[in-house]
Design a protein around this motif. Sequence first.
Motif, short mmCIF file in Angstrom:
data_model
loop_
_atom_site.label_atom_id
_atom_site.label_comp_id
_atom_site.label_asym_id
_atom_site.label_seq_id
_atom_site.Cartn_x
_atom_site.Cartn_y
_atom_site.Cartn_z
N MET A 135 -0.50 -3.83 3.05
CA MET A 135 -1.59 -3.37 3.93
C MET A 135 -1.87 -1.88 3.75
N THR A 136 -1.70 -1.41 2.51
CA THR A 136 -1.94 0.02 2.23
C THR A 136 -3.39 0.41 2.50
N THR A 137 -4.33 -0.51 2.29
CA THR A 137 -5.73 -0.16 2.58
C THR A 137 -6.30 -1.02 3.71
N GLY A 138 -5.47 -1.79 4.37
CA GLY A 138 -5.91 -2.50 5.57
C GLY A 138 -6.90 -3.61 5.33
N ALA A 139 -7.92 -3.71 6.21
CA ALA A 139 -8.80 -4.87 6.25
C ALA A 139 -9.97 -4.79 5.29
N ALA A 140 -10.14 -3.66 4.61
CA ALA A 140 -11.21 -3.53 3.61
C ALA A 140 -10.72 -2.54 2.57
N TYR A 141 -11.15 -2.74 1.33
CA TYR A 141 -10.65 -1.87 0.27
C TYR A 141 -11.23 -0.47 0.46
N ALA A 142 -10.34 0.52 0.61
CA ALA A 142 -10.78 1.81 1.11
C ALA A 142 -11.28 2.76 0.03
N THR A 143 -10.60 2.82 -1.08
CA THR A 143 -10.97 3.86 -2.03
C THR A 143 -10.49 3.52 -3.44
N ILE A 144 -11.28 3.90 -4.44
CA ILE A 144 -10.97 3.49 -5.80
C ILE A 144 -9.62 4.05 -6.26
N GLY A 145 -8.98 3.27 -7.08
CA GLY A 145 -7.72 3.71 -7.67
C GLY A 145 -6.49 3.39 -6.85
N LEU A 146 -6.70 3.08 -5.57
CA LEU A 146 -5.55 2.85 -4.68
C LEU A 146 -4.84 1.54 -5.03
N ALA A 147 -5.63 0.54 -5.46
CA ALA A 147 -5.01 -0.75 -5.78
C ALA A 147 -4.09 -0.61 -6.98
N HIS A 148 -4.62 0.01 -8.01
CA HIS A 148 -3.87 0.08 -9.25
C HIS A 148 -2.65 0.98 -9.10
N MET A 149 -2.84 2.14 -8.45
CA MET A 149 -1.69 3.03 -8.25
C MET A 149 -0.69 2.37 -7.31
N GLY A 150 -1.19 1.61 -6.32
CA GLY A 150 -0.28 0.89 -5.42
C GLY A 150 0.61 -0.05 -6.21
N SER A 151 0.07 -0.67 -7.26
CA SER A 151 0.88 -1.58 -8.08
C SER A 151 1.94 -0.80 -8.86
N ALA A 152 1.54 0.35 -9.42
CA ALA A 152 2.52 1.15 -10.18
C ALA A 152 3.66 1.60 -9.26
N VAL A 153 3.28 2.13 -8.09
CA VAL A 153 4.29 2.71 -7.19
C VAL A 153 5.23 1.62 -6.65
N THR A 154 4.66 0.51 -6.18
CA THR A 154 5.55 -0.53 -5.63
C THR A 154 6.38 -1.16 -6.75
N GLY A 155 5.79 -1.28 -7.95
CA GLY A 155 6.57 -1.81 -9.09
C GLY A 155 7.78 -0.93 -9.35
N LYS A 156 7.54 0.37 -9.36
CA LYS A 156 8.64 1.32 -9.63
C LYS A 156 9.71 1.23 -8.53
N ILE A 157 9.26 1.18 -7.29
CA ILE A 157 10.22 1.12 -6.17
C ILE A 157 11.04 -0.17 -6.25
N ALA A 158 10.34 -1.29 -6.51
CA ALA A 158 11.05 -2.58 -6.59
C ALA A 158 12.06 -2.55 -7.73
N GLY A 159 11.65 -1.99 -8.88
CA GLY A 159 12.56 -1.92 -10.04
C GLY A 159 13.79 -1.08 -9.73
N GLU A 160 13.56 0.05 -9.07
CA GLU A 160 14.69 0.95 -8.72
C GLU A 160 15.67 0.24 -7.78
N ASN A 161 15.12 -0.37 -6.72
CA ASN A 161 16.00 -0.94 -5.70
C ASN A 161 16.67 -2.23 -6.17
N ALA A 162 15.91 -3.07 -6.89
CA ALA A 162 16.52 -4.32 -7.36
C ALA A 162 17.65 -4.00 -8.33
N SER A 163 17.44 -3.02 -9.22
CA SER A 163 18.49 -2.72 -10.20
C SER A 163 19.70 -2.08 -9.52
N GLN A 164 19.44 -1.24 -8.52
CA GLN A 164 20.55 -0.60 -7.81
C GLN A 164 21.44 -1.65 -7.15
#
Length: 570
Positions: free
Chosen positions: A374-403
Amino acid sequence: MQNLQTYTTDVLVVGGGMAGCFAAIAARENDCDVILVDKGYVSSSGQTPFAGTLLVFDPEKDDRQETINYVRKTGDYVVNVDWLNITMDRSMECYLQMKSYGVPFAKGADGQDRRMKEDGARAVFPDNLKFPQILRKKVLETGATILDRIMVVELIMQDDEVCGVVGITVSDAYPVVIKAKKVILCTGASAFKPPSWPVSNLTGDGDMMAYRVGASITGKEFVDTHGTSSTNPYYMGRNPLKGHMGPPPERPPHGDRPPMGHPPNGDKPPMGHPPHGDRPPHGKPPRPRFTNALGEEVNIAGHLNLGIEFEIHKGNGPMVLPKGGRGPIAGGELVSCASSGMSTHKAEGILPMGLDCSTEIQNLYAAGDSLGTMTTGAAYATIGLAHMGSAVTGKIAGENASQTAKTSAHKQVADDTITTLFDKIYAPLNRAGGFSPRWVINLLQNLTMPYFNLIIKEETRLKSILSQVRYLKTDVVPKIKASDAHELRLALETANMVSNAEIKICASLERCESRGTHFREDYPFRDEQNFSTWISCKQIDGEMQISKHPIPSDWAWQEGEPRFVTFEEV
Ligand SMILES: Cc1cc2nc3c(=O)[nH]c(=O)nc-3n(C[C@H](O)[C@H](O)[C@H](O)COP(=O)(O)OP(=O)(O)OC[C@H]3O[C@@H](n4cnc5c(N)ncnc54)[C@H](O)[C@@H]3O)c2cc1C
């Protein structure tokens, strides 16, 4: 089992888009064995190859509160501000990481990477023809293994913990077992194979795998609003094959069509390029025309922010609907969503537990479009947020799962567990007869895609399609017959799409208000008191249970705060 392929790894990443690549790299850099598996081909599948912008927040130049306020307003005050902050905080690091891999970015007049800064947007422009291949190469360089063209179908559960997955090779339907200490689902968004938006292999597989083992699924009521017009319901100006904007090829009137068969030799065009004068003019081809019921041309430039024009266009707000919502429907209006079935980016998906990308299910993580942050809530708020959201959550998931993988052991999986899963997977192939998966997909699309079910919702219609979708689920899907490997994959995807549709309709029925991209004809206004909440659906003993999660009061709408979308009485 014949032709069985078995693998074992510490961390398994399912889905190789932006999220999956960042997850695999992070986990591998943390010294874990990593397998990245995709039912397509890592670097050409999913939505990642289409994204042209990336949000990059610069804490030295950008105003954090201004960005938060903009996204909260546009996302209609159901934004998860924690995830928004995390995305902003780690965006610069992910952008610099991509630069260090050699990803090219568009340059401004000063020779620096062009960075757009207007409204809530702070975006850079990666070369999307190149960066997916660069990410693939980088994943391989870290020492991770990539398995292309394997569809993951089910999570293997032992004592209520995930301990791997089973799937099939897409070309031959051979069985595949991948045992893993931790699994990260990065399977992208969930759609109904729309012909007009390149999301046809994103069929909600990850969401539904997780749902079947007890995870909560959220955000399905919010609609991705890339429109299609009634004059061209299958088309929104993007050629899915070529990726450019432009009108669909005109079909010549009957009399002008060339006769069937090969032209006689003399009529064949000369080889080589046509002479200069005959080439189509350069420049952008015209966009398709969208008009409202009064015949006025409607600008859909703001469509991501719900510039949907249904019955009345008064030009005084991004969305103006009469109370009750009914009015004439004329040719040229928006009739569906190009991305039919998909929800607002980063709204739909597996409900995260905490901020480390873990889920309710032990050993299961999720990231990217399949994590409902729900980073952008009920409507897509601003360009680039979707794609960067995927990079950031991917990185966080990779870090925590491997740890966590480092301190855990592989679980023993009972042979029976695997056999039972494959019996279910191969059932459509083993059936003597049954329904074609294509026919069932057609039925599902006809129920879910029209604007009066997908975009403008109302209780009676929702209940009517719910009963039919449930009939598909209980009486039609179990009788699908697959004749070959391709049809088996379609059959498995169809089962996921039907379950996803059921959740989407139930979440839409539950939200008895209108907010962001969710519009209820019978509840045309917001209801802050009852619906400053996120909604999630979970399966308990085979029954769907729906929950509401209240939004922290300082993230919800406060008296006097501006609105982006107006629902006015006219
Ligand atoms: C045309 C278009 C333009 C866009 N433009 C922008 C933009 O400019 N800026 C922006 O921020 N966002 C944009 N987006 C959205 C953005 O692309 C996505 O939010 C983002 O790429 C999602 O990345 P992801 O890794 O989460 O998922 P995806 O890139 O969709 O990857 C999911 C992967 O999972 C795989 N998969 C799915 N199911 C299975 C299974 N069962 N087994 C194995 N593998 C599976 C798929 O094959 C796919 O490769 C755009 C999207 C489109 C379609």
